[in-house]
Design an enzyme around this catalytic site. Structure first.
Site, PDB file in Angstrom:
ATOM      1  N   SER A 106       0.803  -1.219   0.000  1.00 17.93           N
ATOM      2  CA  SER A 106       0.000   0.000   0.000  1.00 17.93           C
ATOM      3  C   SER A 106       0.839   1.273   0.000  1.00 17.93           C
ATOM      4  O   SER A 106       1.630   1.476  -0.907  1.00 17.93           O
ATOM      5  CB  SER A 106      -0.944  -0.049   1.194  1.00 17.93           C
ATOM      6  OG  SER A 106      -1.835   1.013   1.131  1.00 17.93           O
ATOM      7  N   HIS A 107       0.685   2.081   1.042  1.00 17.06           N
ATOM      8  CA  HIS A 107       1.347   3.389   1.080  1.00 17.06           C
ATOM      9  C   HIS A 107       2.802   3.289   1.527  1.00 17.06           C
ATOM     10  O   HIS A 107       3.498   4.307   1.549  1.00 17.06           O
ATOM     11  CB  HIS A 107       0.589   4.296   2.042  1.00 17.06           C
ATOM     12  CG  HIS A 107       0.535   3.717   3.426  1.00 17.06           C
ATOM     13  ND1 HIS A 107      -0.243   2.629   3.725  1.00 17.06           N
ATOM     14  CD2 HIS A 107       1.190   4.044   4.557  1.00 17.06           C
ATOM     15  CE1 HIS A 107      -0.075   2.324   4.998  1.00 17.06           C
ATOM     16  NE2 HIS A 107       0.792   3.157   5.534  1.00 17.06           N
ATOM     17  N   ASP A 115      -6.093   2.458  -3.272  1.00 16.03           N
ATOM     18  CA  ASP A 115      -7.332   2.382  -2.493  1.00 16.03           C
ATOM     19  C   ASP A 115      -7.556   3.616  -1.624  1.00 16.03           C
ATOM     20  O   ASP A 115      -8.670   3.870  -1.188  1.00 16.03           O
ATOM     21  CB  ASP A 115      -7.413   1.083  -1.668  1.00 16.03           C
ATOM     22  CG  ASP A 115      -6.251   0.897  -0.704  1.00 16.03           C
ATOM     23  OD1 ASP A 115      -5.309   1.711  -0.725  1.00 16.03           O
ATOM     24  OD2 ASP A 115      -6.287  -0.089   0.057  1.00 16.03           O
ATOM     25  N   ARG A 116      -6.507   4.397  -1.380  1.00 15.36           N
ATOM     26  CA  ARG A 116      -6.693   5.627  -0.598  1.00 15.36           C
ATOM     27  C   ARG A 116      -6.869   6.826  -1.521  1.00 15.36           C
ATOM     28  O   ARG A 116      -6.415   6.796  -2.663  1.00 15.36           O
ATOM     29  CB  ARG A 116      -5.476   5.899   0.273  1.00 15.36           C
ATOM     30  CG  ARG A 116      -5.233   4.856   1.312  1.00 15.36           C
ATOM     31  CD  ARG A 116      -4.117   5.296   2.224  1.00 15.36           C
ATOM     32  NE  ARG A 116      -3.853   4.234   3.181  1.00 15.36           N
ATOM     33  CZ  ARG A 116      -3.196   4.402   4.312  1.00 15.36           C
ATOM     34  NH1 ARG A 116      -2.715   5.595   4.627  1.00 15.36           N
ATOM     35  NH2 ARG A 116      -3.008   3.395   5.137  1.00 15.36           N
ATOM     36  N   ASP A 170      -2.881   6.339  -3.360  1.00 13.81           N
ATOM     37  CA  ASP A 170      -1.695   5.742  -2.742  1.00 13.81           C
ATOM     38  C   ASP A 170      -1.116   4.612  -3.593  1.00 13.81           C
ATOM     39  O   ASP A 170      -1.516   4.407  -4.741  1.00 13.81           O
ATOM     40  CB  ASP A 170      -2.009   5.256  -1.318  1.00 13.81           C
ATOM     41  CG  ASP A 170      -2.863   4.006  -1.292  1.00 13.81           C
ATOM     42  OD1 ASP A 170      -3.603   3.780  -2.273  1.00 13.81           O
ATOM     43  OD2 ASP A 170      -2.788   3.237  -0.320  1.00 13.81           O
ATOM     44  N   GLU A 214     -12.486   5.707   6.512  1.00 15.66           N
ATOM     45  CA  GLU A 214     -11.525   5.791   7.600  1.00 15.66           C
ATOM     46  C   GLU A 214     -10.821   7.144   7.545  1.00 15.66           C
ATOM     47  O   GLU A 214     -10.690   7.745   6.474  1.00 15.66           O
ATOM     48  CB  GLU A 214     -10.481   4.685   7.486  1.00 15.66           C
ATOM     49  CG  GLU A 214     -11.045   3.292   7.646  1.00 15.66           C
ATOM     50  CD  GLU A 214      -9.930   2.261   7.746  1.00 15.66           C
ATOM     51  OE1 GLU A 214      -9.619   1.853   8.865  1.00 15.66           O
ATOM     52  OE2 GLU A 214      -9.363   1.888   6.707  1.00 15.66           O
ATOM     53  N   ASP A 272      -1.430   1.392  -3.808  1.00 14.22           N
ATOM     54  CA  ASP A 272      -2.329   0.405  -4.414  1.00 14.22           C
ATOM     55  C   ASP A 272      -3.674   1.013  -4.814  1.00 14.22           C
ATOM     56  O   ASP A 272      -4.620   0.280  -5.119  1.00 14.22           O
ATOM     57  CB  ASP A 272      -2.515  -0.802  -3.496  1.00 14.22           C
ATOM     58  CG  ASP A 272      -3.084  -0.432  -2.135  1.00 14.22           C
ATOM     59  OD1 ASP A 272      -2.911   0.726  -1.703  1.00 14.22           O
ATOM     60  OD2 ASP A 272      -3.704  -1.310  -1.500  1.00 14.22           O
ATOM     61  N   LYS A 327     -11.575  -0.212   0.064  1.00 12.51           N
ATOM     62  CA  LYS A 327     -11.651   1.229  -0.138  1.00 12.51           C
ATOM     63  C   LYS A 327     -11.186   1.520  -1.558  1.00 12.51           C
ATOM     64  O   LYS A 327     -10.506   0.715  -2.176  1.00 12.51           O
ATOM     65  CB  LYS A 327     -10.848   1.991   0.907  1.00 12.51           C
ATOM     66  CG  LYS A 327      -9.392   1.575   1.097  1.00 12.51           C
ATOM     67  CD  LYS A 327      -8.844   2.305   2.316  1.00 12.51           C
ATOM     68  CE  LYS A 327      -7.369   2.019   2.542  1.00 12.51           C
ATOM     69  NZ  LYS A 327      -7.138   0.790   3.316  1.00 12.51           N
TER      70      LYS A 327
END
Ligand code: VG1
Ligand code: CO
Length: 543
Positions: free
Chosen positions: A113-114, A281-282, A277, A363, A279, A376
Site C-alpha cells: 500500500s502506502h 485504495d486511498r 496511494d 476511515e 495500491d 476502499k
C-alpha cells in the site's frame, strides 16, 4: 511439468496485520519466505478444484517475481483458472471488482500500500475472499497458525508466464488469463456515476490535478479521467507505476503529497486536486487552497449521496472506523440511517455490506468506499466528488463549509510517532491500559473525562469479537483522544494518536486544527508520557 513437493521450515513472523503481511523486500526475498506464506494460505483454503483465483499487485519491486511464484503454486493447489492483471498489475479496488465480476473464489493482492517500495522498501501480500473483501481475522489467524507448523511446499517447475501479453495460457493444466487491469473497474465506475455530467464539467474548463504518485492508480485515472471523461491530457500526473514509486512515499496526505499541495495553493491553482496511494485504495481530495480531511470527505459524500446515480435510492447505512471523526455520525443522524463504528481496517466493513446494512464507509486514513466493491477505493472517491461538484455547481470548499454549517466542524488530526522500539511502545500502551479503570469522571490536564476504554467490537452480523482495538478517552463535551499501534509498519512500532474536537461555533470554523487541538495534545501527553517514554519531542507525521 510435474508438481513438486519441497521441504521447508517455518518462519515465526508471518502474522498478517491490519491489511495483510507486510515486510521489507529483503525479508520477502529470503528463500521460501513468500512460498511459505502462500502455502499456509492454500493449506487453510478448501479444495480449489473448479475454482478461479484473481492475482495482481501494485507493481512495486518484487511484484513480478511474486506473481510467477504464486502462479506455479496455484497450479499445484489445483485451481482451474487464475485471472492475472497484465504486467502483474491490479489495484486493490480492481482486484475486488474482478473477484466479484468473475465470481472468483478469492484473490491475492500484492502490495504494501502506502509503504515505500524498491529493493530497500516494503512488500506485502493479502488474501481477499469471494465477496471481494479482505479475509476476516479468523482466516488470517488460521493462516498464521498454519505458517508456524508448515513443513512442505507444493509448486511446479513450469516456466514463467508471459505477463505482458493479454490472453490465455496454461500452467500445469491450470488456465492463466492475462486480463486488462482497467476494463472491469472502469465499466463498474460507469454504472455508478453521471459520466455525462462530469464530461460536461471538464468541457466547461474545470481543472483537476490528479497525482497518482508513480503508483498503480495512474493507469486507472488516465483511462477514466483523460480517456472516458475528456479531462485534458496532463490532468493525471506521476501516472506511470514505477517499481520504487520514483522514490516517493505514495501516501496521499498533505505531508507526503506536498507537491500537489503546492499546486493547490499556487495563484493559478486548479479547481480540485486529488491523489491516490501505492495500491490506489486511498484518496486525498483538495480544493483550491483548501485541504479536505478524510473524515469530512466521508461525511460530505454521505450527505449528498443521492445526487449520484448509483446511490439515488439512498443509503442503507454508513460505517466508519473507530478513530475516524464523528462527522459522518452527525450526517447519518440527520438522514435517519444507522452509523456503525468498527475497528481500524477494511476487513470489518465487509459483513455489514454483505448484509445490506451499510452502503458507504470510510476511515480517517484517507480511505473511502462503498458496497460497489469490498475495498476502499481512491478513484471512486474522486469521481464521487467530481459528480457532486458537477451536480451542485459548488466548489470543493463550499461543499465542506456547508457540512460544517449544518453539523459543526469536527476538528481533527492524527499524530504519528514512527519507528519506536517495540518494547517502549508496548510499555506506553500498557501504561495507558492500567489507567483505564480509574479515568472516567476525573479531570486530567484540564479535560473532564467521561469515558475511557479499550475499544472492543462485536460484529453485528456474525457475532465475532475483536478486542483491544485502540484506547479511547472521551471527554464530557464529546472530544476524543484515541491511541493505537499501527498494524502496517515494518520498522519497530508506530504509535498513532487521533485527536478530535467538535466546534459548533461557525465563527471559529477557520481555526487552525493543530491550535484547536492543543488541549487534547496536552491531555495525551499527561496520560501517555509519550516524550518521556519515546524520547520524541514531536510526532514524525501530523495529518
Ligand atoms: C493503516 C490505517 C488504516 C488502513 C490500513 C490499510 O493501518 O490506519 O486505517 O485501513 O492502514 O490501508 P494501521 O494499522 O497502520 O493504522 V492501506 O491503503 O495501507 O492497505
Ligand atoms: Co492502500
Amino acid at each position: 511439468m510435474p508438481i513438486l513437493t519441497l521441504p521447508t521450515t517455518p518462519f515465526g513472523d508471518q502474522r498478517p496485520g491490519t491489511s495483510g503481511l507486510r515486510k521489507k523486500v529483503t525479508v520477502f526475498a529470503q528463500k521460501h519466505y513468500l512460498e511459505n506464506f502462500v502455502q499456509a494460505l492454500f493449506d487453510v483454503l478448501p479444495d480449489a478444484t473448479g475454482l478461479t483465483l484473481v492475482l495482481g499487485g501494485d507493481g512495486r519491486y518484487y511484484n513480478r517475481v511474486a506473481v510467477q511464484t504464486i502462479l506455479r503454486m496455484a497450479a499445484a493447489k489445483g485451481y482451474a483458472r487464475v485471472l492475472v492483471g497484465e504486467g502483474g498489475i491490479l489495484s486493490t479496488p480492481a482486484v475486488s471488482a474482478v473477484i466479484r465480476a468473475h465470481k472468483a473464489s478469492g484473490g491475492i493482492v500484492l502490495s504494501a500500500s502506502h509503504n515505500p517500495g524498491g529493493p530497500d522498501g516494503d512488500f506485502g501480500i493479502k488474501y481477499n475472499i469471494a465477496n471481494g473483501g479482505p479475509a476476516p481475522e479468523k482466516v488470517t489467524e488460521a493462516v498464521y497458525a498454519r505458517s508456524k507448523v508448515l513443513s512442505t511446499l507444493h509448486t511446479s517447475d513450469s516456466p514463467d508466464v508471459a505477463l505482458d501479453v493479454l490472453g490465455d495460457c496454461q500452467v500445469d493444466g491450470m488456465q492463466v488469463s492475462v486480463i486488462d487491469p482497467v476494463a472491469i473497474y472502469a465499466e463498474l465506475m460507469g454504472t455508478l456515476f453521471d459520466f455525462s455530467a462530469i464530461r460536461r464539467l471538464f468541457a466547461s474548463g474545470f481543472r483537476l490535478r490528479y497525482d497518482a504518485m508513480n503508483a498503480v492508480g495512474g493507469p486507472y485515472a488516465k483511462a477514466i479521467l483523460e480517456g472516458t471523461l475528456g479531462a485534458p491530457t496532463g490532468t493525471v500526473v506521476n501516472a506511470v507505476p514505477l517499481e520504487d514509486f520514483g522514490g516517493l512515499h505514495p501516501d496521499p496526505n498533505p505531508v507526503n503529497a506536498e507537491d500537489l499541495i503546492a499546486h493547490m495553493t499556487a495563484a493559478d491553482a486548479p479547481d480540485m486536486g486529488a491523489a491516490s496511494d501505492g495500491d490506489a485504495d486511498r484518496n486525498m481530495v483538495v480544493g483550491r487552497n483548501f485541504v479536505v480531511s478524510p473524515s469530512d470527505s466521508l461525511a460530505v459524500i454521505a450527505a449528498h449521496a443521492t445526487l449520484v446515480p448509483g446511490y439515488a435510492q439512498g443509503l442503507a447505512g454508513v460505517a466508519r472506523s473507530m478513530p475516524t471523526s464523528t462527522a459522518v455520525d452527525r450526517v447519518a443522524q440527520t438522514l435517519g440511517i444507522p452509523c456503525f463504528e468498527t475497528p481500524t481496517g477494511w476487513k470489518f466493513f465487509g459483513n455489514l455490506m454483505d448484509a445490506g446494512r451499510v452502503t458507504l464507509c470510510g476511515e480517517e486514513s484517507y480511505g473511502t468506499g462503498s458496497s460497489h466493491v469490498r475495498e476502499k477505493d481512491g478513484l471512486w472517491a474522486v469521481l464521487f466528488w467530481l459528480n457532486l461538484v458537477a451536480a451542485t455547481g459548488k466548489s470543493v470548499e463550499a461543499l465542506v463549509r456547508e457540512l460544517w454549517t449544518a453539523h459543526g466542524r469536527c476538528v481533527y488530526s492524527r499524530h504519528d510517532y514512527e519507528a519506536i522500539p517495540t518494547d517502549k511502545a508496548d510499555a506506553l500502551m500498557a501504561g495507558l491500559r492500567a489507567q483505564l479503570p480509574t479515568l472516567a469522571n476525573t479531570t486530567v490536564a484540564g479535560c473532564a473525562i467521561a469515558l475511557a476504554d479499550d475499544f472492543a467490537y462485536t460484529d453485528p452480523v456474525d457475532g465475532s469479537v475483536s478486542q483491544k482495538q485502540g484506547i479511547r478517552v472521551i471527554l464530557t463535551d464529546g472530544s476524543r483522544v484515541v491511541f493505537r499501534l499501527s498494524g502496517t509498519g515494518t520498522e519497530g512500532a508506530t504509535l498513532r494518536v487521533y485527536l478530535e474536537r467538535h466546534e459548533p461555533d461557525a465563527a471559529r470554523h477557520d481555526i487552525e486544527a493543530q491550535t484547536a487541538l492543543q488541549p487534547l495534545v496536552a491531555l495525551a501527553e499527561s496520560l501517555a508520557h509519550i516524550r518521556a517514554l519515546t524520547g520524541m519531542a514531536q510526532p514524525t507525521v501530523m495529518t
